[in-house]
Design a protein around this motif. Structure first.
Motif, mmCIF file in Angstrom:
data_model
loop_
_atom_site.group_PDB
_atom_site.id
_atom_site.type_symbol
_atom_site.label_atom_id
_atom_site.label_comp_id
_atom_site.label_asym_id
_atom_site.label_seq_id
_atom_site.Cartn_x
_atom_site.Cartn_y
_atom_site.Cartn_z
ATOM 1 N N UNK A 52 -19.827 25.813 8.304
ATOM 2 C CA UNK A 52 -20.578 24.875 7.460
ATOM 3 C C UNK A 52 -20.389 25.181 5.986
ATOM 4 N N UNK A 53 -19.137 25.310 5.581
ATOM 5 C CA UNK A 53 -18.818 25.675 4.205
ATOM 6 C C UNK A 53 -17.987 24.593 3.519
ATOM 7 N N UNK A 54 -18.533 23.957 2.482
ATOM 8 C CA UNK A 54 -17.845 22.946 1.677
ATOM 9 C C UNK A 54 -17.274 21.817 2.539
ATOM 10 N N UNK A 55 -17.946 21.479 3.604
ATOM 11 C CA UNK A 55 -17.401 20.521 4.574
ATOM 12 C C UNK A 55 -17.141 19.153 3.948
ATOM 13 N N UNK A 56 -18.117 18.603 3.226
ATOM 14 C CA UNK A 56 -17.963 17.250 2.682
ATOM 15 C C UNK A 56 -16.785 17.153 1.717
ATOM 16 N N UNK A 57 -16.700 18.091 0.775
ATOM 17 C CA UNK A 57 -15.642 18.057 -0.236
ATOM 18 C C UNK A 57 -14.260 18.170 0.407
ATOM 19 N N UNK A 58 -14.122 19.085 1.353
ATOM 20 C CA UNK A 58 -12.815 19.310 1.976
ATOM 21 C C UNK A 58 -12.400 18.128 2.853
ATOM 22 N N UNK A 59 -13.336 17.573 3.588
ATOM 23 C CA UNK A 59 -13.027 16.393 4.408
ATOM 24 C C UNK A 59 -12.636 15.218 3.520
ATOM 25 N N UNK A 60 -13.330 15.064 2.390
ATOM 26 C CA UNK A 60 -13.028 13.981 1.460
ATOM 27 C C UNK A 60 -11.630 14.147 0.870
ATOM 28 N N UNK A 61 -11.262 15.366 0.527
ATOM 29 C CA UNK A 61 -9.933 15.622 -0.028
ATOM 30 C C UNK A 61 -8.851 15.259 0.981
ATOM 31 N N UNK A 62 -9.017 15.703 2.218
ATOM 32 C CA UNK A 62 -8.019 15.427 3.253
ATOM 33 C C UNK A 62 -7.886 13.928 3.513
ATOM 34 N N UNK A 63 -9.019 13.251 3.672
ATOM 35 C CA UNK A 63 -9.006 11.825 3.982
ATOM 36 C C UNK A 63 -8.475 11.002 2.813
ATOM 37 N N UNK A 64 -8.922 11.329 1.583
ATOM 38 C CA UNK A 64 -8.468 10.591 0.408
ATOM 39 C C UNK A 64 -6.972 10.812 0.171
#
Length: 207
Positions: free
Chosen positions: A35-47
């Motif tokens: 549960x570490x920086x999940x939103x930011x990292x997922x957003x980077x990958x998807x974007x």
């Protein structure tokens, strides 16, 4: 209107390509588990995927659409590409191993972002999947249908990465067993095999 079928086609192809477990997905899985920086990292990958898909659909797709011969070459190449991925998935399913998820200790946000970007852009397959394959195969759609195809593929990336990142915590006990990866790889292999057959059928029908 053929927008929905086009979007569904992009979603299915994009999803089938991105689900294959690799370094990028393993990294997101690990970060999701702790549960570490999940939103930011997922957003980077998807974007990042969305940008590459847009480049492929807007540029390479348009170029290929002007040449029926190139479309034929890309379709055959797409068939071979998907068939190879399918074979690799079935091969992994034959001899599965549990994902070494690990637990990185307190990775700072900056370091996590740099690692995420490296996993994304230093992987040659990301360019084959998005710019070359998804972009080229968009040539069979025209106008708004091509846009819908690209959006469908991008939505598949957002769905997968955020689902993986936030769902990882629930999957940890399950994917500690090799049998779970065997089932996943079999499903991946089946989906890619069906898409490969679909491309081959469309090529033969267009002859």
């Amino acid at each position: 209107m053929d927008l929905f079928p086009a979007a569904l086609s992009g979603f299915a192809l994009g999803g089938s390509l991105i689900i294959a477990i690799g370094a990028q997905n393993a990294f997101i899985l690990r970060q999701g588990l702790i549960r570490s920086h999940v939103f930011v990292l997922c957003l980077i990958c998807a974007a990042s995927d969305a940008l590459l898909i847009a480049a492929g659909v807007a540029g390479l797709g348009t170029l290929v659409s002007k040449s029926p011969m190139l479309i034929a070459v890309v379709t055959i190449g797409g068939f071979l590409f998907l068939a190879t991925y399918s074979f690799m998935a079935f091969k992994r399913a034959w001899a599965p191993s549990a994902m070494a998820a690990g637990t990185p200790q307190g990775m700072p946000l900056k370091a996590a972002i740099m690692a995420c970007l490296a996993f994304t852009f230093l992987n040659p397959h990301v360019y084959l999947d998005t710019v070359v394959l998804l972009g080229s195969l968009s040539a069979k759609h025209e106008g708004t249908a091509r846009l819908a195809y690209g959006i469908g593929a991008a939505v598949a990336s957002f769905t997968w990465f955020f689902g993986l990142g936030y769902g990882a915590r629930f999957l940890a006990p399950l994917f500690a067993r090799p049998s779970a990866w065997r089932v996943l790889d079999v499903l991946i292999g089946l989906v890619m095999a069906l898409l490969a057959i679909g491309l081959l059928v469309s090529f033969v029908a267009g002859e």
